[in-house]
Design a protein around this motif. Structure first.
Motif, short mmCIF file in Angstrom:
data_model
loop_
_atom_site.label_atom_id
_atom_site.label_comp_id
_atom_site.label_asym_id
_atom_site.label_seq_id
_atom_site.Cartn_x
_atom_site.Cartn_y
_atom_site.Cartn_z
N ASP A 51 1.26 -1.06 -0.12
CA ASP A 51 0.03 0.13 -0.06
C ASP A 51 0.57 1.77 -0.13
OD1 ASP A 51 -2.06 2.12 -0.23
OD2 ASP A 51 -2.89 1.40 2.21
N LEU A 52 1.17 1.91 -1.17
CA LEU A 52 1.38 3.49 -1.17
C LEU A 52 0.30 4.21 -1.18
CD1 LEU A 52 3.43 1.23 -1.72
CD2 LEU A 52 4.36 2.32 -4.01
N GLY A 53 1.14 4.94 -0.14
CA GLY A 53 0.65 6.51 -0.18
C GLY A 53 0.66 7.36 -1.49
N GLU A 54 -0.07 8.88 -0.99
CA GLU A 54 -0.25 10.25 -1.93
C GLU A 54 1.40 10.39 -2.66
OE1 GLU A 54 -2.61 13.41 -3.74
OE2 GLU A 54 -3.02 12.52 -2.06
N GLY A 55 1.88 10.16 -3.69
CA GLY A 55 2.88 10.71 -3.89
C GLY A 55 3.99 10.19 -3.47
N VAL A 56 4.00 9.17 -3.49
CA VAL A 56 5.55 8.09 -3.06
C VAL A 56 5.87 8.34 -4.51
CG1 VAL A 56 6.14 6.18 -2.55
CG2 VAL A 56 4.14 6.97 -1.28
N SER A 57 7.76 7.96 -4.03
CA SER A 57 8.29 7.67 -5.23
C SER A 57 9.36 6.50 -5.27
CB SER A 57 9.26 8.86 -5.69
OG SER A 57 8.51 10.26 -5.82
N VAL A 58 9.40 5.93 -6.15
CA VAL A 58 10.26 4.29 -6.09
C VAL A 58 11.16 4.58 -6.83
CG1 VAL A 58 10.00 1.61 -5.94
CG2 VAL A 58 8.50 3.42 -5.10
#
Length: 363
Positions: free
Chosen positions: A112-119
């Motif tokens: 689960d990645l929140g809003e605006g997460v960069s990977v």
């Protein structure tokens, strides 16, 4: 990236003087500052080197005669070094990590990645992992199963977060940091040579070869808000209960925190510090570089240890400690002074012996 002197001063809560519309694009030491740099003339000794550079503006101390320094503008801060925190944040160009999810990243569908997460490239995020909004997961990072990281995290290259680790908001980890590796826990079928030495203070008795069985780490790691972890530092998971790190703790590079350790709020853990298992550290503690802390100890609030101190016993709150074994700093300094006087004292004793004992007289 450029800012006017006024914009910088307003952001820092400081005072802009002179040509406040002058723009700067970076910061520099006074001796090498160019015309578009803000010189860091934060104390008189630094300001003396301004003529060697080309700075037109500088960050100066309260009461500085900035015009006499030949400057066109100045930013005056009551505590310039504290102003550096905000100034450096404004001027930091970052690492150039791209926004969004890199195509080479491997992200489990159950993460689960929140809003605006960069990977970043080649990062791996496991099933059940939760990453808070606005976080940056750098290249080659690994996030284990069911690990939770709060919003605003910034993980540099090759950071490893183990399974079930819990981390609060605004966590920063420098390259190679590891959170949630197994603790260093091993046991022998019979009493070990190490245990025997502890009880006897040195006598090993009958020495026998021994093999070690591994104790698995069933606990995890819990970290509060606003924690920073230095490059290649490690925080081990607990054996049964979690290893715990409070809010606002800052770790330097190459720190090692053992299993079951509990560290309070707003501590500074400097480079190459090692804290052995099950030790408890209070709030606002500063452990100087290469401090070693033995296992199952307690260090009270506001304790400070000097570099290379070795803590082998509990330390009451408020103490300043130094040496091996650790003792109060003033006591250690007096002991060191006495040690330096020993050669002279030995010479004086030898001279007295010659004066007292006649030739041929037995000692």
């Amino acid at each position: 990236m450029s800012h006017t002197i006024r914009e910088i001063a307003d952001a820092l809560g400081a005072v802009a003087l002179g040509a406040s519309d002058l723009r700067v694009t970076g910061v520099a030491e006074p001796a090498v500052a160019g015309p578009d740099d803000l010189a860091l003339a934060m104390k008189p000794a630094f300001a003396e080197t301004l003529p060697q550079g080309q700075a037109r503006a500088a960050l100066v101390w309260d009461g500085a005669d900035w015009q006499a320094m030949g400057l066109k503008a100045a930013i005056v801060a009551p505590r310039p070094r504290f102003a550096m925190a905000g100034l450096s944040a404004m001027m930091d160009p970052g690492q150039g990590f791209a926004e969004g999810i890199h195509p080479s990243a491997v992200i489990d569908p159950a993460a689960d990645l929140g809003e605006g997460v960069s990977v970043g490239p080649l990062a791996v995020i496991s099933a059940g992992a939760r990453i808070g909004a606005g976080s940056v997961i750098g290249p080659q990072c690994f996030i284990g199963a069911d690990a939770h990281i709060g919003p605003g995290a910034y993980l540099r290259e090759a950071v490893r977060i183990g399974a079930r680790v819990r981390i609060g908001a605004r966590f920063i980890a420098q390259p190679g940091a590891v959170v949630g590796g197994d603790g260093f826990s091993f046991v022998t079928p019979e009493e070990s040579n190490i245990e025997r030495v502890r009880d006897s203070l040195g006598d090993q008795g009958e020495i026998a070869s021994q093999s070690y069985a591994r104790i698995h780490s069933l606990g995890s790691v819990r970290i509060g808000d606003d924690v920073e972890l230095g490059a290649n530092s490690c925080i081990d998971r607990g054996t049964v209960r979690d290893t715990e790190i409070g809010n606002g703790v800052k770790f330097d590079n190459l720190a090692q925190i053992g299993h079951n350790v509990v560290i309070g709020n707003d501590c500074l853990i400097c480079a190459q510090v090692g804290v052995a298992g099950s030790t408890r550290v209070g709030n606002n503690v500063v452990l100087g570089g290469q401090t070693g802390v033995s296992d199952n100890l307690f260090i009270g609030d506001n304790v400070i240890t000097g570099g290379a101190t070795k803590v082998l016993a509990n330390v009451p709150a408020g103490r300043v400690m130094l040496g091996y074994p650790a003792m109060k700093m003033d006591t250690h300094i007096e002991t060191y002074k006495a040690l330096r006087r020993l050669p002279r004292l030995i010479g004086q004793v030898a001279a007295l012996q010659k004066a007292v004992f006649k030739p041929g007289q037995s000692d």
